[in-house]
Design a protein around this motif. Structure first.
Motif, PDB file in Angstrom:
ATOM      1  N   ASP A 157       0.815  -1.215   0.000  1.00 58.52           N
ATOM      2  CA  ASP A 157       0.000   0.000   0.000  1.00 58.52           C
ATOM      3  C   ASP A 157       0.851   1.268   0.000  1.00 58.52           C
ATOM      4  N   SER A 158       0.337   2.283  -0.660  1.00 57.75           N
ATOM      5  CA  SER A 158       0.974   3.586  -0.599  1.00 57.75           C
ATOM      6  C   SER A 158       0.278   4.406   0.484  1.00 57.75           C
ATOM      7  N   ILE A 159       1.047   4.781   1.487  1.00 60.87           N
ATOM      8  CA  ILE A 159       0.479   5.540   2.603  1.00 60.87           C
ATOM      9  C   ILE A 159       0.727   7.029   2.368  1.00 60.87           C
ATOM     10  N   ASN A 160      -0.335   7.795   2.339  1.00 54.80           N
ATOM     11  CA  ASN A 160      -0.209   9.238   2.145  1.00 54.80           C
ATOM     12  C   ASN A 160      -1.032   9.935   3.219  1.00 54.80           C
ATOM     13  N   THR A 161      -0.371  10.570   4.162  1.00 53.90           N
ATOM     14  CA  THR A 161      -1.130  11.266   5.196  1.00 53.90           C
ATOM     15  C   THR A 161      -1.195  12.746   4.842  1.00 53.90           C
ATOM     16  N   ARG A 162      -2.254  13.374   5.243  1.00 55.62           N
ATOM     17  CA  ARG A 162      -2.385  14.810   4.954  1.00 55.62           C
ATOM     18  C   ARG A 162      -1.189  15.570   5.543  1.00 55.62           C
ATOM     19  N   LYS A 163      -0.838  15.174   6.780  1.00 56.04           N
ATOM     20  CA  LYS A 163       0.277  15.853   7.445  1.00 56.04           C
ATOM     21  C   LYS A 163       1.592  15.652   6.673  1.00 56.04           C
ATOM     22  N   GLY A 164       1.839  14.395   6.285  1.00 52.22           N
ATOM     23  CA  GLY A 164       3.089  14.061   5.604  1.00 52.22           C
ATOM     24  C   GLY A 164       3.186  14.729   4.237  1.00 52.22           C
ATOM     25  N   THR A 195      -6.228   7.830  -7.993  1.00 56.19           N
ATOM     26  CA  THR A 195      -7.211   8.883  -7.723  1.00 56.19           C
ATOM     27  C   THR A 195      -7.451   9.128  -6.236  1.00 56.19           C
ATOM     28  N   TYR A 196      -6.924   8.281  -5.360  1.00 58.25           N
ATOM     29  CA  TYR A 196      -7.026   8.606  -3.925  1.00 58.25           C
ATOM     30  C   TYR A 196      -5.776   9.363  -3.490  1.00 58.25           C
ATOM     31  N   ALA A 197      -4.632   8.736  -3.742  1.00 58.97           N
ATOM     32  CA  ALA A 197      -3.380   9.315  -3.251  1.00 58.97           C
ATOM     33  C   ALA A 197      -3.132  10.702  -3.849  1.00 58.97           C
ATOM     34  N   PHE A 198      -3.231  10.799  -5.163  1.00 58.63           N
ATOM     35  CA  PHE A 198      -2.867  12.090  -5.764  1.00 58.63           C
ATOM     36  C   PHE A 198      -3.990  13.115  -5.749  1.00 58.63           C
ATOM     37  N   ASP A 199      -5.190  12.652  -5.381  1.00 54.80           N
ATOM     38  CA  ASP A 199      -6.244  13.614  -5.088  1.00 54.80           C
ATOM     39  C   ASP A 199      -5.837  14.379  -3.830  1.00 54.80           C
ATOM     40  N   LEU A 200      -5.378  13.637  -2.838  1.00 54.97           N
ATOM     41  CA  LEU A 200      -4.897  14.282  -1.611  1.00 54.97           C
ATOM     42  C   LEU A 200      -3.715  15.212  -1.912  1.00 54.97           C
ATOM     43  N   TRP A 201      -2.773  14.737  -2.686  1.00 57.82           N
ATOM     44  CA  TRP A 201      -1.606  15.566  -3.028  1.00 57.82           C
ATOM     45  C   TRP A 201      -2.030  16.846  -3.757  1.00 57.82           C
ATOM     46  N   GLU A 202      -2.940  16.675  -4.718  1.00 56.78           N
ATOM     47  CA  GLU A 202      -3.327  17.827  -5.530  1.00 56.78           C
ATOM     48  C   GLU A 202      -4.066  18.881  -4.708  1.00 56.78           C
ATOM     49  N   ARG A 203      -4.979  18.403  -3.834  1.00 58.29           N
ATOM     50  CA  ARG A 203      -5.704  19.375  -3.006  1.00 58.29           C
ATOM     51  C   ARG A 203      -4.757  20.095  -2.051  1.00 58.29           C
ATOM     52  N   ALA A 204      -3.882  19.337  -1.433  1.00 56.20           N
ATOM     53  CA  ALA A 204      -2.923  19.961  -0.497  1.00 56.20           C
ATOM     54  C   ALA A 204      -2.061  20.968  -1.251  1.00 56.20           C
ATOM     55  N   PHE A 205      -1.618  20.582  -2.435  1.00 57.49           N
ATOM     56  CA  PHE A 205      -0.758  21.447  -3.261  1.00 57.49           C
ATOM     57  C   PHE A 205      -1.489  22.760  -3.580  1.00 57.49           C
ATOM     58  N   ASN A 206      -2.728  22.631  -4.059  1.00 60.01           N
ATOM     59  CA  ASN A 206      -3.470  23.831  -4.444  1.00 60.01           C
ATOM     60  C   ASN A 206      -3.797  24.716  -3.243  1.00 60.01           C
ATOM     61  N   ASP A 242       5.955  12.257  -4.730  1.00 63.21           N
ATOM     62  CA  ASP A 242       5.943  11.271  -3.641  1.00 63.21           C
ATOM     63  C   ASP A 242       7.235  10.441  -3.667  1.00 63.21           C
ATOM     64  N   ASN A 243       7.322   9.541  -2.713  1.00 63.87           N
ATOM     65  CA  ASN A 243       8.557   8.805  -2.485  1.00 63.87           C
ATOM     66  C   ASN A 243       8.964   7.938  -3.689  1.00 63.87           C
ATOM     67  N   MET A 244       8.019   7.156  -4.197  1.00 64.88           N
ATOM     68  CA  MET A 244       8.348   6.230  -5.289  1.00 64.88           C
ATOM     69  C   MET A 244       8.656   6.965  -6.593  1.00 64.88           C
ATOM     70  N   PHE A 245       7.788   7.908  -6.949  1.00 64.90           N
ATOM     71  CA  PHE A 245       8.038   8.650  -8.188  1.00 64.90           C
ATOM     72  C   PHE A 245       9.350   9.436  -8.063  1.00 64.90           C
ATOM     73  N   GLY A 246       9.593   9.954  -6.868  1.00 67.03           N
ATOM     74  CA  GLY A 246      10.822  10.717  -6.641  1.00 67.03           C
ATOM     75  C   GLY A 246      12.047   9.838  -6.801  1.00 67.03           C
ATOM     76  N   ASP A 247      11.950   8.617  -6.337  1.00 64.67           N
ATOM     77  CA  ASP A 247      13.071   7.681  -6.493  1.00 64.67           C
ATOM     78  C   ASP A 247      13.371   7.471  -7.974  1.00 64.67           C
ATOM     79  N   ILE A 248      12.327   7.256  -8.738  1.00 56.36           N
ATOM     80  CA  ILE A 248      12.513   6.931 -10.156  1.00 56.36           C
ATOM     81  C   ILE A 248      12.999   8.143 -10.955  1.00 56.36           C
ATOM     82  N   ILE A 249      12.322   9.263 -10.784  1.00 58.14           N
ATOM     83  CA  ILE A 249      12.705  10.407 -11.644  1.00 58.14           C
ATOM     84  C   ILE A 249      14.077  10.985 -11.273  1.00 58.14           C
ATOM     85  N   THR A 250      14.541  10.722 -10.047  1.00 62.52           N
ATOM     86  CA  THR A 250      15.866  11.262  -9.717  1.00 62.52           C
ATOM     87  C   THR A 250      16.997  10.401 -10.291  1.00 62.52           C
ATOM     88  N   ASP A 251      16.739   9.137 -10.577  1.00 60.50           N
ATOM     89  CA  ASP A 251      17.756   8.375 -11.316  1.00 60.50           C
ATOM     90  C   ASP A 251      17.818   8.874 -12.757  1.00 60.50           C
TER      91      ASP A 251
END
Ligand code: IPM
Ligand code: MN
Length: 358
Positions: A157-164, A195-206, A242-251
């Motif tokens: 599972d990908s854990i995404n907390t509002r705080k994190g 649509t769950y994880a990045f919905d949270l990311w997008e709302r927090a971002f905006n 996020d953590n996984m995408f960040g790992d990949i795009i930084t290589d």
């Protein structure tokens, strides 16, 4: 009184000790020139130590590491140790326990370094990835059932907390504001599928974006980011993800900036102790040959000094590295530099001492 910082040093495995030694030469040259002192305490943590003692990372070691002003890490990883044991037991454990919730990875093509991207030069490739470093798929949530049978089930599972998520996004906005005049922050996600994880990311971002009217915001899906990083890297200033995408795009980022030999990173806890490491790993096949490029470790030292609050000394390291890359080194790849690992470290330290390139 001279300011003193306590630096915990984890040389680790493979080429880790070789590059850390050169990083320390640069740190010492920079601190001497800029009037502060760094005191180093080495820690024997890593695959070698695990093989000898069976010990991975005892709590009392984490406890002492947590009291340092910063941690300087070489590499963790051993060809004889099953994948996952050291990564989870040391690297991720340190990141999580010390709450280093940001992984800061600059992607910068220096003059004199060749990139595989046709028609791109130093002015086109200069951005920073702010990778969430404590949650997502890395949290370790999940499990498996009926392992090894035809009915096997595996869940990760990908854990995404509002705080994190929010603290990472906030850091990225702050960092972007300070970095330069471009002031553009791109959220890298996958809102069309996750649509769950990045919905949270997008709302927090905006929502956080409303507090930073001076910063231009943008969004791109991770697959598109991979495309644009190759085709139009000049579009990016700061990318948060996020953590996984960040790992990949930084290589991918490391490759377009010239290779693992110069890719540096910081695991940052803005209110605690941060850890700096070259992102290339232990490179077992180059170990002990004196051919590995120490610049990634040296630039990690630059990030370390910036983070502990010594920006001038940090800038001195970068200037010396710039000069070496532009004027001295033949190629950044291991074995092709025209210098041994320690000769290059000495040269950079001399430039820092003399203020060359500043
Ligand atoms: C990195 C590495 C680590 C990660 C591994 C070694 C656990 O690839 O620092 O990017 O995936 O974070
Ligand atoms: Mn990685």
């Amino acid at each position: 009184m001279t300011k003193k910082y306590q630096i915990a040093v984890v040389p680790g495995d493979g080429t880790g000790p070789e590059v850390v030694a050169e990083g320390i030469k640069a740190l010492d040259a920079a601190s001497a020139r800029h009037g502060f002192e760094l005191q180093y305490t080495p820690y024997a943590i890593g695959g070698e130590h695990y093989k000898k003692t069976g010990e991975i990372l005892p709590d009392h070691v984490i406890e002492t590491l947590s009291k340092a002003d910063a941690i300087f890490l070489g590499a963790i990883g051993h060809p004889d140790v099953k994948p996952g044991i050291l990564e989870k037991g040391i690297l991720l454990k340190l990141r999580f326990t010390l709450d280093q919730y940001i992984n800061l990875r600059p992607v910068k093509l220096y003059e004199g370094v060749s990139t595989p991207l046709k028609n791109k030069t130093a002015k086109d490739i200069d951005f920073v990835v702010v990778r969430e470093n404590s949650e997502g798929l890395y949290a370790g949530a999940g499990g498996s059932l009926k392992r090894g049978t035809p009915d096997e089930v595996a869940i990760q599972d990908s854990i995404n907390t509002r705080k994190g998520v929010e603290r990472c996004i906030r850091y990225a906005f702050e960092y972007c504001r300070k970095r330069n005049k471009r002031k553009k922050l791109t959220l890298c996600g996958k809102t069309n599928v996750l649509t769950y994880a990045f919905d949270l990311w997008e709302r927090a971002f905006n929502e956080v974006a409303t507090e930073y009217p001076d910063i231009e915001t943008d969004y791109a899906h991770v697959d598109a980011i991979c495309m644009w990083m190759i085709k139009n890297p000049e579009w990016f200033d700061v990318i948060v993800t996020d953590n996984m995408f960040g790992d990949i795009i930084t290589d991918l980022g490391a490759m377009i900036q010239g290779g693992m030999g110069i890719a540096a990173g910081g695991n940052i806890n803005p209110g605690g102790v941060s850890m700096f490491e070259p992102i290339g790993g232990s490179a077992p096949r180059y170990t002990g040959k004196g051919v590995i490029n120490p610049i990634a470790a040296i630039l990690s030292g630059q990030l370390l000094l910036e983070t502990i609050g010594e920006p001038d000394a940090a800038a001195a390291i970068e200037s010396a590295v710039k000069k070496v890359l532009r004027d001295d080194i033949k190629d950044v790849a291991a074995g092709k530099m025209g210098y041994t690992t320690s000769e290059l470290g000495d040269l950079i330290a001399t430039y820092i001492k003399d203020g060359t390139g500043v």
